[in-house]
Design a protein around this motif. Structure first.
Motif, mmCIF file in Angstrom:
data_model
loop_
_atom_site.group_PDB
_atom_site.id
_atom_site.type_symbol
_atom_site.label_atom_id
_atom_site.label_comp_id
_atom_site.label_asym_id
_atom_site.label_seq_id
_atom_site.Cartn_x
_atom_site.Cartn_y
_atom_site.Cartn_z
ATOM 1 N N GLY A 47 11.538 55.612 63.352
ATOM 2 C CA GLY A 47 11.125 56.591 62.607
ATOM 3 C C GLY A 47 11.654 58.013 63.147
ATOM 4 O O GLY A 47 12.214 59.031 62.291
ATOM 5 N N TYR A 48 11.875 58.155 64.351
ATOM 6 C CA TYR A 48 12.305 59.386 64.951
ATOM 7 C C TYR A 48 13.854 59.507 64.445
ATOM 8 O O TYR A 48 14.170 60.850 64.138
ATOM 9 N N ARG A 49 14.436 58.642 64.509
ATOM 10 C CA ARG A 49 15.853 58.445 63.963
ATOM 11 C C ARG A 49 15.891 58.917 62.590
ATOM 12 O O ARG A 49 17.080 59.579 61.983
ATOM 13 N N LEU A 50 15.094 58.203 61.797
ATOM 14 C CA LEU A 50 14.920 58.508 60.554
ATOM 15 C C LEU A 50 14.888 59.935 60.112
ATOM 16 O O LEU A 50 15.038 60.549 59.088
ATOM 17 N N ARG A 51 13.867 60.611 60.790
ATOM 18 C CA ARG A 51 13.381 62.092 60.872
ATOM 19 C C ARG A 51 14.756 62.727 60.920
ATOM 20 O O ARG A 51 15.056 63.837 60.142
ATOM 21 N N ASP A 52 15.498 62.400 61.979
ATOM 22 C CA ASP A 52 16.909 63.203 62.361
ATOM 23 C C ASP A 52 17.874 63.018 61.280
ATOM 24 O O ASP A 52 18.538 64.017 60.945
ATOM 25 N N ARG A 53 17.686 62.341 60.258
ATOM 26 C CA ARG A 53 18.454 61.920 59.148
ATOM 27 C C ARG A 53 17.984 62.455 58.013
ATOM 28 O O ARG A 53 18.396 62.395 56.801
ATOM 29 N N LYS A 54 16.809 63.289 58.063
ATOM 30 C CA LYS A 54 15.938 63.794 57.206
ATOM 31 C C LYS A 54 15.793 63.018 55.907
ATOM 32 O O LYS A 54 16.005 63.568 54.892
ATOM 33 N N VAL A 55 15.242 61.870 56.162
ATOM 34 C CA VAL A 55 14.666 61.170 54.910
ATOM 35 C C VAL A 55 13.261 61.789 54.370
ATOM 36 O O VAL A 55 12.706 62.567 55.047
ATOM 37 N N ASP A 56 13.091 61.508 53.133
ATOM 38 C CA ASP A 56 11.938 62.150 52.496
ATOM 39 C C ASP A 56 10.858 60.989 52.477
ATOM 40 O O ASP A 56 9.672 61.371 52.225
ATOM 41 N N LEU A 57 11.132 59.972 52.786
ATOM 42 C CA LEU A 57 10.307 58.430 52.364
ATOM 43 C C LEU A 57 10.635 57.658 53.126
ATOM 44 O O LEU A 57 11.747 57.241 53.519
ATOM 45 N N ILE A 58 9.590 57.056 54.174
ATOM 46 C CA ILE A 58 9.948 56.002 55.003
ATOM 47 C C ILE A 58 8.870 54.670 54.182
ATOM 48 O O ILE A 58 7.687 54.901 54.242
ATOM 49 N N PHE A 59 9.319 53.607 54.073
ATOM 50 C CA PHE A 59 8.708 52.440 53.912
ATOM 51 C C PHE A 59 8.518 51.553 54.909
ATOM 52 O O PHE A 59 9.350 51.284 55.793
ATOM 53 N N ASN A 60 7.333 51.032 55.045
ATOM 54 C CA ASN A 60 7.072 49.880 56.210
ATOM 55 C C ASN A 60 6.679 48.658 55.568
ATOM 56 O O ASN A 60 5.476 48.354 55.034
ATOM 57 N N PRO A 61 7.677 47.886 55.312
ATOM 58 C CA PRO A 61 7.169 46.412 54.755
ATOM 59 C C PRO A 61 6.486 45.771 56.121
ATOM 60 O O PRO A 61 7.303 45.302 56.800
ATOM 61 N N SER A 62 5.547 45.164 56.009
ATOM 62 C CA SER A 62 5.003 44.252 57.263
ATOM 63 C C SER A 62 4.229 43.100 56.945
ATOM 64 O O SER A 62 3.971 42.530 55.767
ATOM 65 N N ALA A 63 4.418 42.201 57.911
ATOM 66 C CA ALA A 63 3.419 41.030 58.039
ATOM 67 C C ALA A 63 2.764 41.345 59.172
ATOM 68 O O ALA A 63 2.649 40.490 60.240
ATOM 69 N N SER A 64 1.502 42.073 58.855
ATOM 70 C CA SER A 64 0.392 42.558 60.006
ATOM 71 C C SER A 64 -0.627 41.561 59.819
ATOM 72 O O SER A 64 -1.236 41.820 59.041
ATOM 73 N N HIS A 65 -1.069 40.654 60.863
ATOM 74 C CA HIS A 65 -2.297 39.646 60.888
ATOM 75 C C HIS A 65 -3.430 40.625 60.544
ATOM 76 O O HIS A 65 -3.542 41.605 61.125
ATOM 77 N N PHE A 66 -4.564 40.054 59.980
ATOM 78 C CA PHE A 66 -5.768 40.833 59.679
ATOM 79 C C PHE A 66 -6.524 40.475 61.098
ATOM 80 O O PHE A 66 -6.390 39.606 61.573
ATOM 81 N N ALA A 67 -7.193 41.732 61.575
ATOM 82 C CA ALA A 67 -8.222 41.669 62.543
ATOM 83 C C ALA A 67 -9.497 42.778 62.117
ATOM 84 O O ALA A 67 -8.933 43.627 61.383
ATOM 85 N N MET A 68 -10.626 42.209 62.359
ATOM 86 C CA MET A 68 -11.565 43.448 61.874
ATOM 87 C C MET A 68 -11.246 44.638 62.515
ATOM 88 O O MET A 68 -11.163 44.633 63.836
ATOM 89 N N LYS A 69 -11.504 45.534 61.802
ATOM 90 C CA LYS A 69 -11.348 47.060 62.106
ATOM 91 C C LYS A 69 -9.969 47.528 62.244
ATOM 92 O O LYS A 69 -9.598 48.796 62.859
ATOM 93 N N LYS A 70 -8.941 46.450 62.149
ATOM 94 C CA LYS A 70 -7.629 46.851 62.495
ATOM 95 C C LYS A 70 -7.182 47.943 61.432
ATOM 96 O O LYS A 70 -6.140 48.701 61.646
ATOM 97 N N THR A 71 -7.585 48.111 60.193
ATOM 98 C CA THR A 71 -7.264 48.969 59.273
ATOM 99 C C THR A 71 -7.438 50.368 59.915
ATOM 100 O O THR A 71 -6.718 51.406 59.436
ATOM 101 N N LEU A 72 -8.064 50.680 60.836
ATOM 102 C CA LEU A 72 -8.368 51.973 61.277
ATOM 103 C C LEU A 72 -7.255 52.249 62.180
ATOM 104 O O LEU A 72 -6.481 53.478 62.226
ATOM 105 N N GLU A 73 -6.733 51.243 62.999
ATOM 106 C CA GLU A 73 -5.368 51.688 63.576
ATOM 107 C C GLU A 73 -4.112 51.812 62.899
ATOM 108 O O GLU A 73 -3.503 52.826 63.154
ATOM 109 N N ARG A 74 -4.343 51.152 61.644
ATOM 110 C CA ARG A 74 -3.044 51.509 60.608
ATOM 111 C C ARG A 74 -3.268 52.692 60.196
ATOM 112 O O ARG A 74 -2.090 53.396 59.897
ATOM 113 N N LYS A 75 -4.518 53.205 59.696
ATOM 114 C CA LYS A 75 -4.688 54.379 58.992
ATOM 115 C C LYS A 75 -4.082 55.567 59.970
ATOM 116 O O LYS A 75 -3.436 56.573 59.538
ATOM 117 N N GLU A 76 -4.588 55.673 61.309
ATOM 118 C CA GLU A 76 -4.149 56.347 62.289
ATOM 119 C C GLU A 76 -2.620 56.555 62.449
ATOM 120 O O GLU A 76 -1.814 57.567 62.313
#
Length: 612
Positions: A174-203
């Motif tokens: 992401g830091y290098r994408l910022r240097d390339r002045k992107v307007d939009l970053i997508f994060n396609p994920s396969a992130s396993h579920f865990a209770m309250k993990k959504t709070l970490e993702r939100k942050e």
């Protein structure tokens, strides 16, 4: 020029279900087109499914994924599609996102960091890509850009961080994408579920959008893909550190599409639910997907009237209730392959009766309280309920051994043997019921029991799947009280009035789990430090002595008991039925915590504890 309309599409995929996986992607593309999306992003490895394991190492599997990509491209006219798949080059496999614009393959973005902790073993399958490196991949007679790429669409410059890429702090792409002045970053994920993990993702997504001064869009896989990990299908969009949109997690649908119009700052995120809700929703979805993907006809459960089996019974009933509410009765039946003409005015309860068969298997050591608890709960849920005793079978086994060794077995000399034969004798007959019903046998072990081996191998561990093996007993007891009230399950009243007990010793011995082990509230704290945080016995003691009111010597005793039981019972954990990963960690050696089957059992470390 109109603002760019982007879509994030989560899909419930299955390894080797090539036709089904492709069709779900195509349906999601069609839905995105109907909502006038210019660009749609799918999760990581959406074409194959993330849980393909060592199939990724074969030569043919990534090639088949590319052939599926070729089938997909003609459906991408009038829209840009980003979709995940593995790509093999010689002896290396890369985790990539293919970008297709208006029916033309524009390039492959390769993942730069591999997830190698907890449930993830990506270095076994994939090679990380180097930052800034771009090559040309020859495919179908053309040279396609491959590597660290960004793209432009309607004046928007966009790039990708693929799942783990975003969790690597100051070295993340992401830091290098910022240097390339992107307007939009997508994060396609396969992130396993865990209770309250959504709070970490939100942050993380809030931080990313603010730090990189861009729109940040996150999209995760959905469902119980291949048996153990559950994906929650979370979709998030943020800008300037604010969440602009979020879907509701853990859908029973095949796919979900969420549309965002860039420049529109209106915030409409779905609420973040309580941990108790997440547990029941994830478990319900996990059971639903396991049922239909295994092509089984239902579930069988040895219902003891205690906390663990009662939790699982309620989870099956909630699977029916939540699935029917979201999908509708007809679609729910279609997805599980069931044809049925309903005879009552309560189709959910009738459906539970078709899908869940329970049995109370009593002995002379069982109480009337647990029988009534099991029967009342089963009837309140609508489950089939049988009851029988196994005293005759236990006596037969016991008498044969007594004749062979030439003496009577007694509780004074043979306590564990006499307990285990009861639990083990229940297994063959409940398996018969599962076989007759072509159903999945549900094992009732919880994580706390797995920690210390407080379970009978080939007894209460028997099963096709163990839904709560990754959840601690302290949480289960709390959740049952919550569920009685919040889920309106009055049949749990009797369960919640009982003290957890194995009921394997004579009733006059007043056996309880916590007397056999230790208070569950303490066990979970020791487990948190020893297993999750990988602390030594000494560290565990030093940290807990300031957090509890226990006498130091008593605390030492409990800690020594935990570590000794943990180390001698690894062989049991190696043989547990597949379980859902539901919490921040688990003790399944196949998915989270590996430990030697044979070891010195912390003896030196525990002697040091005695010297304090």
């Amino acid at each position: 020029m109109n603002p760019l309309r982007i879509a994030c599409a989560t899909v419930n995929q299955t390894p080797l279900d090539w036709e089904g996986n492709l069709n779900r992607i195509l349906k999601a593309i069609a839905a995105a087109k109907e909502q006038r999306a210019d660009l749609v992003c799918f999760p990581e490895l959406a074409i194959t499914g993330y849980g393909s394991e060592d199939l990724f190492l074969s030569y043919w599997y990534p090639q088949k994924a590319l052939s599926q990509l070729a089938k997909l491209i003609p459906y991408c006219q009038g829209i840009t599609v980003a979709v995940g798949l593995p790509v093999r080059m010689a002896d290396k496999v890369y985790n990539t996102v293919a970008v297709i614009e208006n029916g033309i393959l524009k390039g492959f973005v390769a993942k730069q960091f591999m997830a190698i902790d907890g449930v993830h073993y990506e270095f076994r399958w994939f090679t990380p890509w180097q930052a800034h490196e771009v090559i040309q991949l020859e495919w179908q007679g053309e040279k396609i850009p491959f590597g660290d790429l960004t793209f432009h669409l309607q004046g928007i410059h966009y790039g990708f961080e693929i799942c783990e890429d975003a969790w690597r702090g100051p070295v993340r792409p992401g830091y290098r994408l910022r240097d390339r002045k992107v307007d939009l970053i997508f994060n396609p994920s396969a992130s396993h579920f865990a209770m309250k993990k959504t709070l970490e993702r939100k942050e993380l997504i809030e931080f990313s959008s603010k730090t990189f001064d861009c729109y940040y869009a996150y999209v995760n896989l959905l469902g119980n893909e291949s048996g153990r990990m559950i994906f929650d299908g979370e979709i998030l969009l943020a800008k300037d550190g604010n969440i602009l949109g979020r879907n509701q997690l853990l859908s029973f649908q095949d796919f979900q599409v969420l549309i965002f119009t860039l420049e529109n700052k209106e915030q409409n995120p779905a609420p973040i639910q309580a941990k108790e809700w997440e547990f029941v929703q994830a478990s319900s979805l996990g059971l639903f997907d396991y049922l239909r993907k295994s092509k089984s006809k239902g579930f069988v459960l040895s219902l003891s009237g205690g906390a663990d089996s009662s939790t699982i019974a309620v989870l099956v009933a909630e699977m029916v209730s939540r699935g029917v509410d979201e999908l509708g009765l007809e679609k729910f039946l279609e997805k599980i392959g069931l044809v049925h003409s309903f005879q009552t005015e309560d189709p959910k309860k009738e459906l539970v009766g078709l899908l869940l068969t329970t049995a109370y298997q009593g002995t002379r050591n069982s109480s009337e309280d647990t029988f009534n608890s099991a029967k009342t709960l089963a009837e309140s849920l609508g489950a089939k309920f049988y009851s029988w005793t196994i005293d005759e079978e236990v006596s037969s086994y016991t008498e044969k051994i007594e004749k062979a060794i030439g003496r009577k077995l007694t509780w004074e000399k043979d306590d564990i043997t006499l307990q285990n034969i009861q639990a083990r004798t229940r297994s063959p007959i409940i398996w018969m019921l599962a076989n007759l019903n072509q159903a999945l046998l549900l094992s009732t072990s919880n994580r706390s029991e797995g920690d210390v081996g407080y379970t009978t191998m080939d007894g209460d561990t028997s099963g096709s799947i163990s839904p709560i093996a990754a959840v601690d007993k302290h949480f289960i007891i709390h959740w049952l009280k919550w569920a009685e009230k919040e889920l309106d399950r009055p049949g749990l009243a009797a369960v919640n009035s009982l003290t957890p007990t194995a009921e394997l010793r004579p009733l006059e011995n007043t056996q309880t789990d916590e007397t056999d082990l230790m208070p569950y509230s303490l066990l979970v704290e020791i487990e948190r430090l020893a297993i999750r945080d990988r602390r030594s016995p000494m560290d565990t003691f030093e940290l807990l002595k300031t957090e509890t009111d226990l006498d130091p010597e008593q605390l030492k005793g409990y800690i020594k008991k935990f570590f000794r039981l943990w180390s001698r019972n690894q062989w049991k954990r190696e043989r547990l039925a597949p379980s859902f990963h539901l919490d921040e960690f688990n003790v399944d050696p196949k998915t989270w915590y590996r430990f030697p089957i044979l070891s010195g059992g912390f003896e030196e470390e525990l002697r040091q504890l005695d010297q304090l």
